[in-house]
Design a protein around this motif. Structure first.
Motif, short mmCIF file in Angstrom:
data_model
loop_
_atom_site.label_atom_id
_atom_site.label_comp_id
_atom_site.label_asym_id
_atom_site.label_seq_id
_atom_site.Cartn_x
_atom_site.Cartn_y
_atom_site.Cartn_z
N LEU A 114 11.73 7.33 23.94
CA LEU A 114 12.09 8.75 23.72
C LEU A 114 11.17 9.37 22.68
O LEU A 114 10.71 10.51 22.85
CB LEU A 114 13.55 8.87 23.32
CG LEU A 114 14.57 8.54 24.41
CD1 LEU A 114 16.00 8.69 23.89
CD2 LEU A 114 14.36 9.38 25.66
N TRP A 119 10.91 13.24 21.51
CA TRP A 119 12.23 13.28 20.91
C TRP A 119 12.11 12.90 19.44
O TRP A 119 11.32 12.04 19.08
CB TRP A 119 13.19 12.32 21.60
CG TRP A 119 13.60 12.74 22.98
CD1 TRP A 119 12.88 12.59 24.13
CD2 TRP A 119 14.82 13.38 23.35
NE1 TRP A 119 13.59 13.10 25.20
CE2 TRP A 119 14.78 13.58 24.74
CE3 TRP A 119 15.95 13.78 22.64
CZ2 TRP A 119 15.83 14.18 25.44
CZ3 TRP A 119 16.99 14.37 23.33
CH2 TRP A 119 16.93 14.58 24.71
N HIS A 121 14.49 12.45 15.61
CA HIS A 121 15.80 12.44 14.96
C HIS A 121 15.67 12.69 13.46
O HIS A 121 16.66 12.64 12.75
CB HIS A 121 16.52 11.11 15.20
CG HIS A 121 15.74 9.91 14.78
ND1 HIS A 121 15.71 9.43 13.49
CD2 HIS A 121 14.93 9.09 15.49
CE1 HIS A 121 14.93 8.38 13.44
NE2 HIS A 121 14.44 8.15 14.64
N ASP A 127 18.85 17.68 16.22
CA ASP A 127 17.92 16.84 16.99
C ASP A 127 18.40 15.40 17.00
O ASP A 127 18.32 14.72 18.03
CB ASP A 127 16.51 16.91 16.40
CG ASP A 127 15.84 18.25 16.65
OD1 ASP A 127 16.34 19.05 17.48
OD2 ASP A 127 14.79 18.51 16.02
N MET A 131 19.34 13.32 20.36
CA MET A 131 18.63 12.09 20.70
C MET A 131 19.62 10.92 20.83
O MET A 131 19.53 10.14 21.77
CB MET A 131 17.56 11.78 19.66
CG MET A 131 16.69 10.59 20.02
SD MET A 131 15.28 10.46 18.90
CE MET A 131 14.56 8.94 19.49
N HIS A 134 21.49 11.19 24.09
CA HIS A 134 20.64 10.82 25.22
C HIS A 134 20.43 9.30 25.26
O HIS A 134 20.49 8.68 26.33
CB HIS A 134 19.30 11.57 25.14
CG HIS A 134 18.50 11.51 26.40
ND1 HIS A 134 19.03 11.74 27.64
CD2 HIS A 134 17.19 11.23 26.59
CE1 HIS A 134 18.09 11.62 28.55
NE2 HIS A 134 16.96 11.29 27.94
#
Length: 154
Positions: A114, A119, A121, A127, A131, A134
């Motif tokens: 990711l 992506w 974090h 965010d 993440m 997901h």
């Protein structure tokens, strides 16, 4: 019928072979492909603490070995990235989390993949939550547990 998973060209390297049996090539491919949104060319390298620390120090300015480092070179039209996983750190974290080493590797492969696609974090709480959600969805899709269940108290 489920959508076809993106294609993946993979180089799997074991500079530290202590978990080779935990990471068969087909498992690594399966974990990464489930986290991909586009075709990819990736290298996954399993390293010892010394190499992990050296890479983290050189590229992130942090003088310790970390579980996974992602080096992303391109995101479109093909994801191109290297994932470096530090075997002793992964083993230590798996013990602390009381989960199988293979399950922790699966999570870190998803997490790193990711990151390779943009992506993040670390920029905001929103965010990070997106993440994590997901990652959880992908892990459940792989038939594994929510990697954040203990933190959520589940």
């Amino acid at each position: 019928m489920p959508a076809a998973l993106p294609t993946l060209s993979l180089s799997l390297q074991f500079a530290d072979a202590r978990h080779r049996d935990q990471l068969p090539r087909h498992t690594v491919i399966r974990c990464i492909r489930h986290a991909l949104a586009a075709p990819a060319e990736m290298t996954v390298r399993i390293v010892d603490a010394e190499e992990g620390q050296a890479l983290n120090r050189e590229y992130r300015g942090k003088d310790y070995a970390t579980n996974v480092l992602t080096f992303d070179y391109a995101q479109e039209p093909v994801v191109m990235a290297d994932l470096v996983l530090c075997a002793p750190v992964v083993a230590k974290e798996a013990r602390e989390l009381r989960i199988p080493v293979a399950e922790h590797y699966a999570h870190l492969l998803v997490h790193g993949t990711l990151h390779a696609q943009g992506w993040d974090h670390e920029t905001s709480e929103e965010d990070a939550e997106a993440m994590e959600a997901h990652e959880t969805e992908i892990m459940l899709g792989l038939g594994l547990k929510d990697p954040y269940r203990k933190r959520r108290g589940a």
